[in-house]
Every structure is written in structure tokens, then in C-alpha cells.
Scaffold this motif. Sequence first.
Motif, short mmCIF file in Angstrom:
data_model
loop_
_atom_site.label_atom_id
_atom_site.label_comp_id
_atom_site.label_asym_id
_atom_site.label_seq_id
_atom_site.Cartn_x
_atom_site.Cartn_y
_atom_site.Cartn_z
N THR A 2 2.71 -4.78 -4.11
CA THR A 2 3.56 -5.97 -3.92
C THR A 2 2.79 -7.28 -4.06
O THR A 2 3.27 -8.33 -3.64
CB THR A 2 4.31 -5.97 -2.57
OG1 THR A 2 3.41 -6.30 -1.50
CG2 THR A 2 4.95 -4.62 -2.28
N GLY A 3 1.60 -7.28 -4.68
CA GLY A 3 0.71 -8.43 -4.62
C GLY A 3 0.80 -9.46 -5.73
O GLY A 3 0.04 -10.43 -5.71
N TRP A 4 1.70 -9.28 -6.72
CA TRP A 4 1.75 -10.22 -7.85
C TRP A 4 3.02 -11.07 -7.86
O TRP A 4 4.04 -10.70 -7.28
CB TRP A 4 1.70 -9.45 -9.17
CG TRP A 4 0.37 -8.93 -9.56
CD1 TRP A 4 -0.86 -9.37 -9.17
CD2 TRP A 4 0.12 -7.83 -10.47
NE1 TRP A 4 -1.85 -8.63 -9.77
CE2 TRP A 4 -1.28 -7.68 -10.56
CE3 TRP A 4 0.93 -6.97 -11.19
CZ2 TRP A 4 -1.87 -6.71 -11.37
CZ3 TRP A 4 0.35 -6.00 -11.99
CH2 TRP A 4 -1.03 -5.87 -12.08
N THR A 5 2.95 -12.16 -8.61
CA THR A 5 4.14 -12.91 -9.00
C THR A 5 4.57 -12.39 -10.38
O THR A 5 3.81 -11.65 -11.04
CB THR A 5 3.87 -14.41 -9.10
OG1 THR A 5 2.93 -14.63 -10.18
CG2 THR A 5 3.28 -14.94 -7.81
N VAL A 6 5.74 -12.80 -10.84
CA VAL A 6 6.22 -12.34 -12.14
C VAL A 6 5.29 -12.80 -13.26
O VAL A 6 4.91 -11.99 -14.13
CB VAL A 6 7.66 -12.86 -12.41
CG1 VAL A 6 8.10 -12.52 -13.82
CG2 VAL A 6 8.63 -12.26 -11.40
N ASP A 7 4.93 -14.06 -13.26
CA ASP A 7 4.06 -14.58 -14.32
C ASP A 7 2.70 -13.89 -14.32
O ASP A 7 2.15 -13.58 -15.38
CB ASP A 7 3.88 -16.09 -14.17
CG ASP A 7 5.15 -16.86 -14.48
OD1 ASP A 7 6.04 -16.29 -15.14
OD2 ASP A 7 5.27 -18.03 -14.04
N GLU A 8 2.16 -13.66 -13.13
CA GLU A 8 0.89 -12.93 -13.02
C GLU A 8 1.02 -11.54 -13.62
O GLU A 8 0.16 -11.09 -14.38
CB GLU A 8 0.49 -12.78 -11.55
CG GLU A 8 -0.29 -13.91 -10.95
CD GLU A 8 -0.70 -13.58 -9.53
OE1 GLU A 8 -1.90 -13.67 -9.25
OE2 GLU A 8 0.16 -13.22 -8.71
N ALA A 9 2.07 -10.84 -13.25
CA ALA A 9 2.27 -9.47 -13.71
C ALA A 9 2.33 -9.40 -15.23
O ALA A 9 1.68 -8.55 -15.85
CB ALA A 9 3.53 -8.88 -13.09
N ILE A 10 3.12 -10.26 -15.83
CA ILE A 10 3.27 -10.24 -17.29
C ILE A 10 1.94 -10.51 -17.98
O ILE A 10 1.52 -9.80 -18.89
CB ILE A 10 4.33 -11.26 -17.74
CG1 ILE A 10 5.72 -10.81 -17.25
CG2 ILE A 10 4.32 -11.41 -19.26
CD1 ILE A 10 6.81 -11.83 -17.48
N LYS A 11 1.26 -11.55 -17.51
CA LYS A 11 -0.03 -11.91 -18.11
C LYS A 11 -1.07 -10.81 -17.93
O LYS A 11 -1.74 -10.40 -18.89
CB LYS A 11 -0.54 -13.22 -17.49
CG LYS A 11 -1.88 -13.69 -18.04
CD LYS A 11 -2.31 -14.99 -17.39
CE LYS A 11 -3.66 -15.46 -17.92
NZ LYS A 11 -4.09 -16.73 -17.27
N LYS A 12 -1.18 -10.32 -16.72
CA LYS A 12 -2.22 -9.34 -16.43
C LYS A 12 -1.94 -7.98 -17.07
O LYS A 12 -2.85 -7.32 -17.58
CB LYS A 12 -2.40 -9.20 -14.92
CG LYS A 12 -3.00 -10.44 -14.28
CD LYS A 12 -3.24 -10.25 -12.78
CE LYS A 12 -3.97 -11.47 -12.21
NZ LYS A 12 -4.33 -11.30 -10.79
N LEU A 13 -0.69 -7.55 -17.05
CA LEU A 13 -0.37 -6.23 -17.61
C LEU A 13 -0.56 -6.20 -19.12
O LEU A 13 -0.94 -5.17 -19.68
CB LEU A 13 1.05 -5.83 -17.22
CG LEU A 13 1.24 -5.46 -15.75
CD1 LEU A 13 2.71 -5.22 -15.44
CD2 LEU A 13 0.41 -4.22 -15.39
N ASN A 14 -0.29 -7.30 -19.78
CA ASN A 14 -0.52 -7.33 -21.23
C ASN A 14 -2.01 -7.23 -21.57
O ASN A 14 -2.38 -6.65 -22.58
CB ASN A 14 0.09 -8.60 -21.84
CG ASN A 14 1.59 -8.47 -22.02
OD1 ASN A 14 2.09 -7.41 -22.37
ND2 ASN A 14 2.32 -9.55 -21.77
N ILE A 15 -2.85 -7.76 -20.68
CA ILE A 15 -4.30 -7.60 -20.86
C ILE A 15 -4.70 -6.17 -20.50
O ILE A 15 -5.49 -5.53 -21.20
CB ILE A 15 -5.07 -8.61 -20.00
CG1 ILE A 15 -4.77 -10.04 -20.44
CG2 ILE A 15 -6.57 -8.35 -20.07
CD1 ILE A 15 -5.33 -11.11 -19.50
#
Length: 338
Positions: free
Chosen positions: A183-196
Motif C-alpha cells: 500500500t506504499g505508492w501513489t498512482v503516479d509513483e506506481a506507473i513510473k516505477k513499474l514501467n522501469i
Amino acid sequence: MNLSFQPLDLKLRHTFKIAREIRDVQNNIIVLLKDEDGIMGLGEAAPTSFFGENVKSVTEMLIQSIDLFKNADPFHIEDITGYLKNKFPKDAAARAAIDIALHDLIGKKLKIPLYRLLGLNQQKTKMTSFTIGIDTLEKMCKKVDEVKDFPILKIKVGIKNDVEILKELRKITKAVFRVDANTGWTVDEAIKKLNIMEELGVELVEQPFPVGSIEALKKVRRHVKIPVFADEDVKDSKDIPVLSDAVDGINIKLMKCGGIREAIRMISTARAHGLKIMIGCNIESSVSITAAAHLTPLVDYADLDGHLLVTNDPYIGVTVDKGRLTLPDGDGLGVKTR
């Protein structure tokens, strides 16, 4: 039957840190159900504060349940677990301990292993991941080196430098990565980090957002290729339908859902909605980890390493060799005292 219980304080090999908590000891409860023939069934409760349970709440629930078992038929699992769920809806870990003990007792009475009682093929158990908790980069690298025989690693993320940590870990291992943001991410964080993270060989991600973030989950799925699994969002089968078009899979835990009976219902419900299934765990001994391992022929992924994260597991049950789960041959759970 006679119901009794005793504390089990599990000492962790390493301080266990995730996005929302840190601990060195896991306080569990062992449940024992003994029938008139002296046959004993073992169960375990591993409560978590996230779901409002602790040793005190488990103990109180078990004390209130003692009289229920005095004249109960252990084969009436559906009646017993249904009654307990109605009376103690918030005490899933405590109910799981009783459910596991009942299945163990019945398997022993029938003189068959639990997987046979459930009609499953022991040769179809899954590979388990090994969990690497949040720590300093140096310590996380050391943890990865300690488990270099494991082909699948579950990396706890949900902190600012998690991508950088993952990049460094990738330099020292070829293992498949699964990540759990708890539960530790925001939406923008998740999208950016998961694509990496896709480029780093991440196979799936668990619970990126706080419970109830359905629209956020849908948005992430539109923008990333890595499959998204719900964990804290899905406690039992009733939670699955609303998530069915927001995630790719679910993580079932006996301690969340209340035991083996409900776990099987969850598996059927998830399959009906076209979802993938992982079976996971808390920090647990070989009692409840082995119970969950008996169900792995029914699922796609396993994360059953809780007993490997502790130094004082008093039981022997399922074994792990280079990630492969092997069920014991004994009746019921097949668990023995170490």
C-alpha cells in the motif's frame, strides 16, 4: 473434542521491514484440538495489526470457543467454521487456526494426508518465492546473496529509493523478481516505477495502493504491463467480484480469509472471474505454512516462506529445495515436532 492453545513467539532471522511496519518477533498462537481417541490436530494463528488482530484478540476468541467443541463432530467442518465466522467475523486468524486444526485432525483420523483429503496431486506443488524485506542496500544485497539458490525473490518496495535498490539487486542475481508495495505508492509513483521495473525483470506487483483504491488500480493497469495483484484489498471470497476488473490476480492468505475452507471458495471465485491466484503467508511456523502448501496445486504462484524467515520454528513440515515446495508424507498436515 478438547480445544487448547499456547503461545508461539517466532524470532526473525533479520529485522523484517515493509512499507508500513518493522518487527523482530512475530507473536503467534498454536491451537490444539484433541478428540476422544487422543488424536491431536494442530493449527496456528498469525495475527496482524493491519486487520485488527493480535495475541489478545485471538486468545479471547479461542476462550469463547472452548465449549463449542466439547460435543462437536470434527467432520462437520462446514458447520463449525460457518458458525465461527458468523460469531467472530473479524477474527480471521483465530478462525484459521481452528480450521487448520480440524483439517489436520480429520486427515489423521482417516489416515491420509491433507492433499489427498482435498483430492489434490502432491506433484503439482509450486515454487515459492523468498521475501527480501526493506533494509539498507548493503543489507538487502547480503540477504539476496544468502538465498542465491532461490529462483524467485519477492522484494518489498514502497519507499523512495526502491527502484535504485532493485537495480542494484539485479546486478547480483538473475532471479525472477516479484515486488510488494504493501500500500506504499501513489498512482503516479506506481506507473513510473513499474514501467522501469518491467525492464528489471519484475514478474508481478502486489498491492501498490491503500485498500479501496479501485480506480487507481484500474489506471495503473492501463499504463503498465506488469500484472497487478490485490493483497490487503481481498480478505475473502466476497471481496473478489468488485476487484475482478481492477486487478490481474489476488493473494490468498489463510490468516486473512479464515482458513482452508474459505481459501478454496476464494480459489473457485477467482477462477470464475478469470483471475490469477497466489497463495501467501505472514510470518508463520511450519504448521500453517504447510497447511497452505497443501493448496498450492490449485494456484498459480506461491509465496510461502514465512517459516524460513525465523530461527526457532519448533515444527517440521513442508520442505523447500531451491524454491520447490515438497509436502510431507504424514497424515493430515504431516507436521511433526522438531
